[in-house]
Scaffold this motif. Structure first.
Motif, PDB file in Angstrom:
ATOM      1  N   THR A  58       0.814  -1.210   0.000  1.00  0.00           N
ATOM      2  CA  THR A  58       0.000   0.000   0.000  1.00  0.00           C
ATOM      3  C   THR A  58       0.850   1.263   0.000  1.00  0.00           C
ATOM      4  O   THR A  58       0.621   2.177  -0.785  1.00  0.00           O
ATOM      5  N   PHE A  59       1.841   1.316   0.876  1.00  0.00           N
ATOM      6  CA  PHE A  59       2.712   2.492   0.983  1.00  0.00           C
ATOM      7  C   PHE A  59       4.161   2.063   0.865  1.00  0.00           C
ATOM      8  O   PHE A  59       4.510   0.917   1.181  1.00  0.00           O
ATOM      9  N   HIS A  60       4.993   2.986   0.426  1.00  0.00           N
ATOM     10  CA  HIS A  60       6.441   2.742   0.363  1.00  0.00           C
ATOM     11  C   HIS A  60       7.144   3.994   0.864  1.00  0.00           C
ATOM     12  O   HIS A  60       6.929   5.079   0.319  1.00  0.00           O
ATOM     13  N   PHE A  61       7.947   3.830   1.895  1.00  0.00           N
ATOM     14  CA  PHE A  61       8.731   4.944   2.429  1.00  0.00           C
ATOM     15  C   PHE A  61      10.192   4.773   2.021  1.00  0.00           C
ATOM     16  O   PHE A  61      10.654   3.659   1.766  1.00  0.00           O
ATOM     17  N   SER A  62      10.908   5.882   1.981  1.00  0.00           N
ATOM     18  CA  SER A  62      12.311   5.852   1.564  1.00  0.00           C
ATOM     19  C   SER A  62      13.163   5.062   2.549  1.00  0.00           C
ATOM     20  O   SER A  62      12.776   4.844   3.698  1.00  0.00           O
ATOM     21  N   ARG A  63      14.311   4.670   2.077  1.00  0.00           N
ATOM     22  CA  ARG A  63      15.325   4.004   2.899  1.00  0.00           C
ATOM     23  C   ARG A  63      16.411   5.053   3.107  1.00  0.00           C
ATOM     24  O   ARG A  63      17.291   5.222   2.267  1.00  0.00           O
ATOM     25  N   PRO A  64      16.342   5.782   4.217  1.00  0.00           N
ATOM     26  CA  PRO A  64      17.185   6.968   4.408  1.00  0.00           C
ATOM     27  C   PRO A  64      18.686   6.690   4.355  1.00  0.00           C
ATOM     28  O   PRO A  64      19.180   5.732   4.933  1.00  0.00           O
ATOM     29  N   MET A  65      19.368   7.542   3.645  1.00  0.00           N
ATOM     30  CA  MET A  65      20.829   7.577   3.536  1.00  0.00           C
ATOM     31  C   MET A  65      21.431   6.305   2.937  1.00  0.00           C
ATOM     32  O   MET A  65      22.619   6.051   3.098  1.00  0.00           O
ATOM     33  N   THR A  66      20.641   5.515   2.230  1.00  0.00           N
ATOM     34  CA  THR A  66      21.190   4.300   1.629  1.00  0.00           C
ATOM     35  C   THR A  66      21.703   4.548   0.209  1.00  0.00           C
ATOM     36  O   THR A  66      22.418   3.710  -0.325  1.00  0.00           O
ATOM     37  N   GLN A  67      21.342   5.669  -0.384  1.00  0.00           N
ATOM     38  CA  GLN A  67      21.787   5.978  -1.742  1.00  0.00           C
ATOM     39  C   GLN A  67      23.078   6.782  -1.761  1.00  0.00           C
ATOM     40  O   GLN A  67      23.548   7.162  -2.823  1.00  0.00           O
ATOM     41  N   ARG A  68      23.640   7.029  -0.598  1.00  0.00           N
ATOM     42  CA  ARG A  68      24.915   7.738  -0.518  1.00  0.00           C
ATOM     43  C   ARG A  68      25.908   6.861   0.222  1.00  0.00           C
ATOM     44  O   ARG A  68      25.525   6.001   0.996  1.00  0.00           O
ATOM     45  N   ALA A 106      10.760  -0.093   5.972  1.00  0.00           N
ATOM     46  CA  ALA A 106      11.787   0.895   5.639  1.00  0.00           C
ATOM     47  C   ALA A 106      12.931   0.864   6.652  1.00  0.00           C
ATOM     48  O   ALA A 106      14.110   0.912   6.281  1.00  0.00           O
ATOM     49  N   VAL A 107      12.611   0.769   7.924  1.00  0.00           N
ATOM     50  CA  VAL A 107      13.657   0.729   8.955  1.00  0.00           C
ATOM     51  C   VAL A 107      14.467  -0.552   8.827  1.00  0.00           C
ATOM     52  O   VAL A 107      15.704  -0.528   8.850  1.00  0.00           O
ATOM     53  N   ILE A 108      13.785  -1.686   8.679  1.00  0.00           N
ATOM     54  CA  ILE A 108      14.484  -2.969   8.561  1.00  0.00           C
ATOM     55  C   ILE A 108      15.393  -2.977   7.340  1.00  0.00           C
ATOM     56  O   ILE A 108      16.562  -3.373   7.424  1.00  0.00           O
ATOM     57  N   ASP A 109      14.884  -2.538   6.200  1.00  0.00           N
ATOM     58  CA  ASP A 109      15.711  -2.497   4.991  1.00  0.00           C
ATOM     59  C   ASP A 109      16.915  -1.581   5.175  1.00  0.00           C
ATOM     60  O   ASP A 109      18.035  -1.926   4.775  1.00  0.00           O
ATOM     61  N   ASN A 136      13.011  -6.939  17.310  1.00  0.00           N
ATOM     62  CA  ASN A 136      12.077  -6.954  16.186  1.00  0.00           C
ATOM     63  C   ASN A 136      12.261  -8.226  15.363  1.00  0.00           C
ATOM     64  O   ASN A 136      13.345  -8.476  14.820  1.00  0.00           O
ATOM     65  N   GLN A 137      11.207  -9.005  15.265  1.00  0.00           N
ATOM     66  CA  GLN A 137      11.288 -10.301  14.579  1.00  0.00           C
ATOM     67  C   GLN A 137      11.538 -10.158  13.083  1.00  0.00           C
ATOM     68  O   GLN A 137      12.244 -10.977  12.485  1.00  0.00           O
ATOM     69  N   GLY A 138      10.978  -9.130  12.468  1.00  0.00           N
ATOM     70  CA  GLY A 138      11.227  -8.895  11.051  1.00  0.00           C
ATOM     71  C   GLY A 138      12.694  -8.588  10.795  1.00  0.00           C
ATOM     72  O   GLY A 138      13.286  -9.080   9.832  1.00  0.00           O
ATOM     73  N   LEU A 143      18.020 -10.094   8.789  1.00  0.00           N
ATOM     74  CA  LEU A 143      19.460 -10.199   9.010  1.00  0.00           C
ATOM     75  C   LEU A 143      19.932 -11.646   8.985  1.00  0.00           C
ATOM     76  O   LEU A 143      21.070 -11.913   8.564  1.00  0.00           O
ATOM     77  N   ALA A 144      19.088 -12.587   9.391  1.00  0.00           N
ATOM     78  CA  ALA A 144      19.456 -14.004   9.282  1.00  0.00           C
ATOM     79  C   ALA A 144      19.632 -14.384   7.809  1.00  0.00           C
ATOM     80  O   ALA A 144      20.594 -15.091   7.453  1.00  0.00           O
ATOM     81  N   GLU A 145      18.731 -13.903   6.948  1.00  0.00           N
ATOM     82  CA  GLU A 145      18.856 -14.152   5.506  1.00  0.00           C
ATOM     83  C   GLU A 145      20.120 -13.502   4.955  1.00  0.00           C
ATOM     84  O   GLU A 145      20.843 -14.109   4.162  1.00  0.00           O
ATOM     85  N   LEU A 146      20.395 -12.281   5.382  1.00  0.00           N
ATOM     86  CA  LEU A 146      21.606 -11.575   4.950  1.00  0.00           C
ATOM     87  C   LEU A 146      22.845 -12.360   5.367  1.00  0.00           C
ATOM     88  O   LEU A 146      23.765 -12.561   4.559  1.00  0.00           O
ATOM     89  N   GLY A 147      22.867 -12.812   6.611  1.00  0.00           N
ATOM     90  CA  GLY A 147      24.007 -13.574   7.101  1.00  0.00           C
ATOM     91  C   GLY A 147      24.226 -14.847   6.305  1.00  0.00           C
ATOM     92  O   GLY A 147      25.363 -15.187   5.948  1.00  0.00           O
ATOM     93  N   LYS A 148      23.136 -15.531   6.000  1.00  0.00           N
ATOM     94  CA  LYS A 148      23.234 -16.767   5.224  1.00  0.00           C
ATOM     95  C   LYS A 148      23.816 -16.496   3.841  1.00  0.00           C
ATOM     96  O   LYS A 148      24.704 -17.210   3.380  1.00  0.00           O
ATOM     97  N   LYS A 149      23.338 -15.447   3.172  1.00  0.00           N
ATOM     98  CA  LYS A 149      23.824 -15.100   1.833  1.00  0.00           C
ATOM     99  C   LYS A 149      25.292 -14.703   1.845  1.00  0.00           C
ATOM    100  O   LYS A 149      26.028 -14.990   0.904  1.00  0.00           O
ATOM    101  N   MET A 150      25.718 -14.030   2.930  1.00  0.00           N
ATOM    102  CA  MET A 150      27.085 -13.510   2.983  1.00  0.00           C
ATOM    103  C   MET A 150      28.054 -14.450   3.703  1.00  0.00           C
ATOM    104  O   MET A 150      29.243 -14.147   3.771  1.00  0.00           O
ATOM    105  N   GLY A 151      27.558 -15.542   4.256  1.00  0.00           N
ATOM    106  CA  GLY A 151      28.424 -16.422   5.028  1.00  0.00           C
ATOM    107  C   GLY A 151      28.870 -15.786   6.338  1.00  0.00           C
ATOM    108  O   GLY A 151      29.997 -15.972   6.787  1.00  0.00           O
ATOM    109  N   VAL A 152      27.955 -15.039   6.948  1.00  0.00           N
ATOM    110  CA  VAL A 152      28.231 -14.310   8.185  1.00  0.00           C
ATOM    111  C   VAL A 152      27.347 -14.881   9.296  1.00  0.00           C
ATOM    112  O   VAL A 152      26.153 -15.090   9.088  1.00  0.00           O
ATOM    113  N   ALA A 153      27.943 -15.117  10.461  1.00  0.00           N
ATOM    114  CA  ALA A 153      27.165 -15.552  11.624  1.00  0.00           C
ATOM    115  C   ALA A 153      26.505 -14.321  12.247  1.00  0.00           C
ATOM    116  O   ALA A 153      27.157 -13.307  12.452  1.00  0.00           O
TER     117      ALA A 153
END
Length: 174
Positions: A58-68, A106-109, A136-138, A143-153
């Motif tokens: 329904t809504f999409h908010f910006s991901r602050p300071m991620t484009q710099r 937006a915060v999680i991303d 926060n469970q989300g 971050l668990a998915e990110l860790g798995k993709k990057m090989g990071v615990a």
């Protein structure tokens, strides 16, 4: 409390701040957004519960300071987006839930993007999450998915220990 930081820890007492909040921290933004939406305090848990019933499209908010470049955070503009969106809607429960969902996403991303960037820049293979937003469970799933993709615990305290810095202050005092 009141800070969102990425800190490289070499050893006890040997810390390097890689990035931090330049205005509102993530937890502060959760609390203020919850207040704006008429939820209780602390706002994070109430907002996350409400976001579960929100439509992610329904809504999409910006991901602050991620484009710099860099690892600093800023969440004050995100709160302004929420306020503007809320004021422009029929203020019903579904709109409240949809806004909560868009805000939480937006915060999680944003946190995940900055964590990924910090891990890439440092080459570190461990990520430790602390503080209230760490409950926060989300965020934990993302971050668990990110860790798995990057090989990071990825490590988290049990949710009961995801609080403000009171325990840290007590430990430092001891």
């Amino acid at each position: 409390g009141g800070h969102t930081q990425l800190v490289q820890v070499a050893a006890v007492g040997k810390y390097t701040v890689l990035g931090e909040s330049v205005d509102d921290a993530a937890g502060e933004a959760f609390d203020k957004t919850a207040k704006l939406l008429g939820l209780g305090y602390p706002g994070g848990p109430a907002l996350a519960r409400l976001a579960e019933s929100g439509n992610p499209n329904t809504f999409h908010f910006s991901r602050p300071m991620t484009q710099r470049p860099g690892l600093d955070f800023s969440f004050s503009g995100l709160k302004t987006q929420v306020l503007t969106t809320w004021q422009g809607q029929e203020q019903n429960e579904q709109a409240r839930a949809d806004i909560a969902r868009a805000f939480e996403d937006a915060v999680i991303d944003t946190l995940a993007i900055k964590c990924r960037r910090a891990l890439q820049q440092t080459g570190l293979k461990k990520l430790v999450i602390a503080g209230g937003v760490g409950a926060n469970q989300g965020l934990r799933r993302h971050l668990a998915e990110l860790g798995k993709k990057m090989g990071v615990a990825v490590y988290y305290p049990r949710p009961i220990f995801c609080t403000d810095n009171g325990a840290m202050i007590a430990y430092a005092g001891a």
